[in-house]
Motif scaffolding. Structure first.
Motif, short mmCIF file in Angstrom:
data_model
loop_
_atom_site.label_atom_id
_atom_site.label_comp_id
_atom_site.label_asym_id
_atom_site.label_seq_id
_atom_site.Cartn_x
_atom_site.Cartn_y
_atom_site.Cartn_z
N ASN A 143 0.58 -1.29 -0.07
CA ASN A 143 -0.04 -0.02 0.10
C ASN A 143 0.72 1.09 0.23
O ASN A 143 0.35 1.81 -0.54
CB ASN A 143 -1.09 0.33 1.41
N SER A 144 2.12 1.06 -0.69
CA SER A 144 2.88 1.97 -0.51
C SER A 144 2.55 3.11 -1.38
O SER A 144 2.69 2.29 -2.25
CB SER A 144 4.16 1.84 0.50
N LYS A 145 2.20 4.11 -1.31
CA LYS A 145 3.44 4.76 -3.22
C LYS A 145 4.54 5.27 -3.26
O LYS A 145 5.43 5.51 -3.03
CB LYS A 145 2.63 6.54 -2.51
N LEU A 146 4.60 5.30 -4.92
CA LEU A 146 5.27 5.09 -5.76
C LEU A 146 5.47 7.09 -6.16
O LEU A 146 4.14 7.57 -6.20
CB LEU A 146 5.57 4.13 -7.15
N HIS A 147 6.56 7.49 -6.60
CA HIS A 147 6.95 8.94 -6.83
C HIS A 147 7.86 8.63 -8.23
O HIS A 147 8.79 8.70 -8.49
CB HIS A 147 7.71 9.41 -6.08
N ILE A 148 6.39 9.58 -9.32
CA ILE A 148 7.18 8.91 -10.49
C ILE A 148 6.38 10.47 -11.43
O ILE A 148 5.72 10.26 -11.54
CB ILE A 148 6.19 8.27 -11.70
N ASP A 151 -2.42 -0.49 -7.41
CA ASP A 151 -2.30 0.17 -8.31
C ASP A 151 -1.81 -0.34 -9.35
O ASP A 151 -2.38 -0.24 -10.82
CB ASP A 151 -2.64 1.92 -8.36
N ILE A 152 -0.96 -0.14 -9.03
CA ILE A 152 0.23 -0.38 -10.06
C ILE A 152 -0.50 -2.38 -10.99
O ILE A 152 0.16 -2.76 -12.34
CB ILE A 152 1.77 -0.04 -10.40
N ALA A 194 -4.71 -5.51 -16.00
CA ALA A 194 -5.69 -5.69 -17.36
C ALA A 194 -5.13 -4.79 -18.06
O ALA A 194 -5.36 -5.67 -19.75
CB ALA A 194 -6.42 -4.60 -16.31
N ILE A 195 -3.16 -4.83 -18.28
CA ILE A 195 -3.56 -4.36 -19.95
C ILE A 195 -2.82 -5.42 -20.14
O ILE A 195 -2.79 -5.22 -21.39
CB ILE A 195 -1.77 -3.03 -19.60
N LEU A 247 -9.24 2.69 -14.61
CA LEU A 247 -8.49 2.36 -13.26
C LEU A 247 -7.33 3.05 -13.17
O LEU A 247 -7.12 3.58 -11.98
CB LEU A 247 -6.98 1.33 -13.79
N LEU A 248 -7.05 3.96 -14.80
CA LEU A 248 -5.75 4.81 -13.98
C LEU A 248 -6.21 6.58 -13.39
O LEU A 248 -6.05 6.65 -12.96
CB LEU A 248 -5.25 6.01 -15.37
#
Length: 203
Positions: free
Chosen positions: A21-26, A164-165, A171-172, A91-92
């Protein structure tokens, strides 16, 4: 001994949940200066311990040309998967956009053309504000009517979670498998399903 094993398992599960559940910084960063264009993808994770920089453009890969008939044949395959593509875009929307920064300075000695581009960019800016929900938005455009040039600096920062990723990637991947399956089956062109031996050729 049993309790120590259970404790280790619990710690591992908690760590996996935190990472999941941690977030990436993109960050997608682009710089345009006349004909020079550069686009980079930066990924930061786990307190910036993981810091990856991937150049998206220019790249050394060469595009391979496809035959005109193949493009025409595969067009129906892509049209048949519009629903799946819409699901991916849905989803995005779950991904939080932290910041959008776009600063455009351009000029042209053709005054009507410069005015048209200025109005068009402002229209795009207003659409971005109405469609995209971002915490920070900076949109600027400055025209020049005396010389020909273009300078553009932009940055898009998003913060998706690992969860999310994974969901978007699955899905992709499913759409990719379905498209390739359609290619192997000759596409969705119904005319090839006719029994020419029974009906003959129409002249």
């Amino acid at each position: 001994m049993r309790y120590s094993v259970l404790l280790i398992i619990c710690i591992v599960i908690v760590l996996l949940l935190i990472l999941f559940n941690s977030k990436l910084h993109i960050l997608i960063i682009s710089k345009v200066k006349n004909e020079h264009i550069r686009v980079d993808l930066r990924i930061k994770y786990f307190f910036n311990i993981i810091n990856i920089n991937i150049p998206l453009y220019p790249t050394n890969k060469k595009c391979t040309k496809t035959k005109k008939g193949e493009i025409k044949r595969n067009r129906s395959i892509y049209n048949s998967n519009l629903k799946e593509i819409k699901v991916v875009f849905g989803l995005l929307k779950r991904v939080k956009i932290e910041e959008i920064y776009i600063d455009i300075n351009f000029g042209s000695e053709n005054i009507p053309f410069t005015s048209f581009i200025y109005v068009l960019i402002n229209f795009i800016y207003s659409s971005i504000i109405n469609i995209i929900n971002s915490n920070k938005v900076y949109l600027n455009v400055k025209p020049d009517f005396t010389k020909n040039f273009i300078n553009c600096d932009s940055k898009i920062e998003i913060k998706p979670t690992i969860k999310d990723i994974i969901i978007i990637s699955i899905a992709i991947y499913k759409i990719y498998i379905k498209i390739n399956k359609g290619k192997r089956n000759g596409g969705n062109i119904e005319i090839y399903k006719l029994n020419k031996k029974s009906y003959g050729d129409n002249i």
